[in-house]
Design an enzyme around this catalytic site. Structure first.
Site, PDB file in Angstrom:
ATOM      1  N   SER A  90      85.668  78.046  36.531  1.00  0.00           N
ATOM      2  CA  SER A  90      86.430  78.990  37.361  1.00  0.00           C
ATOM      3  C   SER A  90      85.610  80.222  37.716  1.00  0.00           C
ATOM      4  O   SER A  90      85.855  80.829  38.760  1.00  0.00           O
ATOM      5  CB  SER A  90      87.692  79.428  36.625  1.00  0.00           C
ATOM      6  OG  SER A  90      88.519  78.318  36.407  1.00  0.00           O
ATOM      7  N   THR A 143      88.937  83.996  37.105  1.00  0.00           N
ATOM      8  CA  THR A 143      89.291  83.973  38.530  1.00  0.00           C
ATOM      9  C   THR A 143      89.516  85.371  39.101  1.00  0.00           C
ATOM     10  O   THR A 143      88.842  85.748  40.068  1.00  0.00           O
ATOM     11  CB  THR A 143      90.502  83.051  38.770  1.00  0.00           C
ATOM     12  OG1 THR A 143      90.245  81.793  38.144  1.00  0.00           O
ATOM     13  CG2 THR A 143      90.773  82.854  40.245  1.00  0.00           C
ATOM     14  N   GLU A 265      96.726  84.485  41.693  1.00  0.00           N
ATOM     15  CA  GLU A 265      96.312  83.251  41.019  1.00  0.00           C
ATOM     16  C   GLU A 265      97.447  82.626  40.216  1.00  0.00           C
ATOM     17  O   GLU A 265      98.048  83.288  39.366  1.00  0.00           O
ATOM     18  CB  GLU A 265      95.132  83.513  40.062  1.00  0.00           C
ATOM     19  CG  GLU A 265      94.620  82.198  39.468  1.00  0.00           C
ATOM     20  CD  GLU A 265      93.712  82.354  38.255  1.00  0.00           C
ATOM     21  OE1 GLU A 265      93.720  83.426  37.624  1.00  0.00           O
ATOM     22  OE2 GLU A 265      93.015  81.377  37.921  1.00  0.00           O
ATOM     23  N   ASP A 270      95.649  74.968  35.540  1.00  0.00           N
ATOM     24  CA  ASP A 270      94.424  74.546  34.856  1.00  0.00           C
ATOM     25  C   ASP A 270      94.660  74.298  33.362  1.00  0.00           C
ATOM     26  O   ASP A 270      94.124  73.342  32.796  1.00  0.00           O
ATOM     27  CB  ASP A 270      93.374  75.649  35.055  1.00  0.00           C
ATOM     28  CG  ASP A 270      92.094  75.417  34.271  1.00  0.00           C
ATOM     29  OD1 ASP A 270      91.362  74.464  34.597  1.00  0.00           O
ATOM     30  OD2 ASP A 270      91.826  76.198  33.333  1.00  0.00           O
ATOM     31  N   HIS A 274      93.880  71.016  31.080  1.00  0.00           N
ATOM     32  CA  HIS A 274      93.076  70.961  29.847  1.00  0.00           C
ATOM     33  C   HIS A 274      93.888  70.377  28.694  1.00  0.00           C
ATOM     34  O   HIS A 274      93.345  69.693  27.829  1.00  0.00           O
ATOM     35  CB  HIS A 274      92.592  72.366  29.466  1.00  0.00           C
ATOM     36  CG  HIS A 274      91.472  72.870  30.319  1.00  0.00           C
ATOM     37  ND1 HIS A 274      90.228  72.286  30.367  1.00  0.00           N
ATOM     38  CD2 HIS A 274      91.407  73.924  31.181  1.00  0.00           C
ATOM     39  CE1 HIS A 274      89.447  72.947  31.204  1.00  0.00           C
ATOM     40  NE2 HIS A 274      90.138  73.947  31.716  1.00  0.00           N
ATOM     41  N   ASP A 312      90.125  76.327  42.639  1.00  0.00           N
ATOM     42  CA  ASP A 312      88.703  76.441  42.323  1.00  0.00           C
ATOM     43  C   ASP A 312      88.084  75.077  42.020  1.00  0.00           C
ATOM     44  O   ASP A 312      86.926  74.820  42.314  1.00  0.00           O
ATOM     45  CB  ASP A 312      88.473  77.421  41.165  1.00  0.00           C
ATOM     46  CG  ASP A 312      89.459  77.234  40.018  1.00  0.00           C
ATOM     47  OD1 ASP A 312      90.292  76.305  40.039  1.00  0.00           O
ATOM     48  OD2 ASP A 312      89.386  78.045  39.068  1.00  0.00           O
ATOM     49  N   HIS A 313      88.898  74.177  41.422  1.00  0.00           N
ATOM     50  CA  HIS A 313      88.440  72.834  41.027  1.00  0.00           C
ATOM     51  C   HIS A 313      89.671  72.099  40.528  1.00  0.00           C
ATOM     52  O   HIS A 313      90.734  72.699  40.369  1.00  0.00           O
ATOM     53  CB  HIS A 313      87.397  72.927  39.891  1.00  0.00           C
ATOM     54  CG  HIS A 313      87.870  73.777  38.757  1.00  0.00           C
ATOM     55  ND1 HIS A 313      88.884  73.370  37.878  1.00  0.00           N
ATOM     56  CD2 HIS A 313      87.554  75.043  38.393  1.00  0.00           C
ATOM     57  CE1 HIS A 313      89.130  74.340  37.033  1.00  0.00           C
ATOM     58  NE2 HIS A 313      88.351  75.382  37.319  1.00  0.00           N
ATOM     59  N   HIS A 338      87.141  69.888  33.587  1.00  0.00           N
ATOM     60  CA  HIS A 338      87.280  69.896  35.044  1.00  0.00           C
ATOM     61  C   HIS A 338      86.673  68.624  35.624  1.00  0.00           C
ATOM     62  O   HIS A 338      85.820  68.006  35.000  1.00  0.00           O
ATOM     63  CB  HIS A 338      86.559  71.117  35.635  1.00  0.00           C
ATOM     64  CG  HIS A 338      87.049  72.417  35.077  1.00  0.00           C
ATOM     65  ND1 HIS A 338      86.329  73.590  35.163  1.00  0.00           N
ATOM     66  CD2 HIS A 338      88.184  72.723  34.420  1.00  0.00           C
ATOM     67  CE1 HIS A 338      87.016  74.563  34.584  1.00  0.00           C
ATOM     68  NE2 HIS A 338      88.138  74.059  34.119  1.00  0.00           N
TER      69      HIS A 338
HETATM   70 MG    MG Z   1      91.613  81.035  36.545  1.00  0.00          MG
HETATM   71 ZN    ZN Z   2      89.673  75.242  33.315  1.00  0.00          ZN
END
Ligand code: MG
Ligand code: ZN
Length: 375
Positions: A90, A143, A265, A270, A274, A312-313, A338
């Site tokens: 990130s 971020t 954000e 995310d 994870h 971001d991904h 990621h």
């Molecule tokens: Mg972030």
């Molecule tokens: Zn992450």
């Protein structure tokens, strides 16, 4: 893009002044006016951390087959890799959005030589725009940090917090109170220092709405929503929509003719990836989508705001498996990290057409600048 407006054919009539008074059309001219397309006054950039196609698809199918992303007329794709890894993090990814460069894993607002690079938020400030940041992580997390801080490592949270104090950002909401008020590296109280600089500063011990209403006439506002990481939405975190919409109201009120830049954000999509937890992903996505509906409502009414949504991904290699039904999904993950998949970009408003196509993640920065007509 140049917009060409063909005005009606103008026929010039020449009056002859002889005795018979005949009128003869001698020329037909097409008049072409060249007009610049409207540049947006404001930009709202919404980043769903770890929000790849699997997350968007599952979140939509688990939300009666609908999301705010369907309202965007322009869709593009970006390539999220960073300078030293095909699979980005990130920090490097947000630095690409904020500063238009590829840099290394963990880098915050610095290039591959660890030298600071200007961010779009700093450039906006230098052009007298007002600026804001809202996150559902800590406000010093990678971020948001990449928009105001410059550090060789995303882990240096206390140094990043100092950069926030020095940043001049007009409105911020996110977690991480301890990095401001109970610091291990020094005795500074950054909440106090922010107040000295004219901020109204609140934290999770008080009610956000009450705090905002009391302080909305102030020039700068910061609110720390948790001592460290804010809770997941499933465990009761509920400030994203309220603080984002009030942030828009606050920044729009401050900005006069120069406009504002706001980054919001949805940080924990995310973290659901994870954790390989589909419910975590879907609940965070739906909260983010509900916010985006409200942001689009505001932008439609405003007419001068470019809204860009991206990630971001992707996180987890999250996919929808055979045997799934609408509202009842069988999902799978390929990792706890990621992935390197391309990432969708959604754009609405003046300048949005720049965001169609397939491009590097660094292009997001350049497209925002181009839309604003910055040289
Ligand atoms: Mg972030
Ligand atoms: Zn992450």
């Amino acid at each position: 893009m140049i917009r060409i407006i063909s005005l009606s054919y103008l026929i010039l009539f020449l009056c002859s002044c002889n005795a018979t008074k005949t009128v003869t059309p001698t020329k037909s001219i097409t008049q072409v006016a060249i007009q610049k397309p409207n540049a947006p006054k404001n930009i709202i950039l919404l980043i769903g951390d770890g929000m790849g196609m699997g997350q968007i698809s599952a979140g939509t199918y688990m939300n009666d087959n609908t999301s705010a992303l369907e309202r965007f007329p322009i869709v593009g794709l970006h390539k999220p890799h960073c300078s030293d890894s095909l699979i980005t993090d990130s920090a490097a990814a947000a630095t690409s959005f904020a500063s238009g460069i590829k840099t290394y894993y963990n880098a915050i607002g610095v290039d591959t030589d660890s030298l600071p690079v200007p961010t779009i938020l700093e450039e906006a400030e230098s052009k007298s725009m007002v600026t804001g940041l809202v996150a559902t992580s800590t406000i010093v997390h990678a971020t948001p940090a990449a928009f105001y801080a410059h550090n060789k490592s995303r882990r240096n949270y206390e140094e990043i917090a100092v950069d926030l104090v020095d940043s001049g950002v007009d409105y911020f909401v996110g977690g991480g109170n301890k990095f401001f008020t109970r610091r291990e590296s020094d005795e500074r109280n950054l909440a106090y220092e922010l107040k000295e600089k004219g901020y109204a500063i609140g934290n999770y011990l008080s009610d956000f709405t009450q705090f905002f209403e009391t302080n909305k006439e102030r020039k700068k506002i910061g609110f720390l929503t948790a001592d460290k990481d804010p809770l997941p939405q499933l465990q009761g975190r509920d400030y994203l929509e309220n603080s984002s919409l009030r942030g828009i109201e606050f920044l729009d009120g401050l900005s006069s003719e120069n406009g504002f830049f706001l980054m919001i954000e949805g940080s924990q999509i995310d973290w659901g990836g994870h954790a390989n937890n589909p419910e975590y992903i879907v609940s965070e996505f739906i909260e983010f989508s509900n916010l985006i509906h409200k942001v689009l409502d505001w932008a439609e009414n405003d007419g001068n705001t470019l809204v860009v949504v991206t990630a971001d991904h992707e996180t987890g290699g999250f996919t929808i498996q055979p045997g799934s039904e609408m509202g009842n999904l069988k999902t799978a993950f390929t990792s706890k990290k990621h992935s390197g998949d391309f990432i969708p970009v959604f754009a609405y408003g003046p300048g949005s057409e720049l965001f169609s196509g397939l491009y590097e993640n660094t292009a997001i920065y350049h497209k925002m600048r181009k839309a604003l007509d910055w040289k």
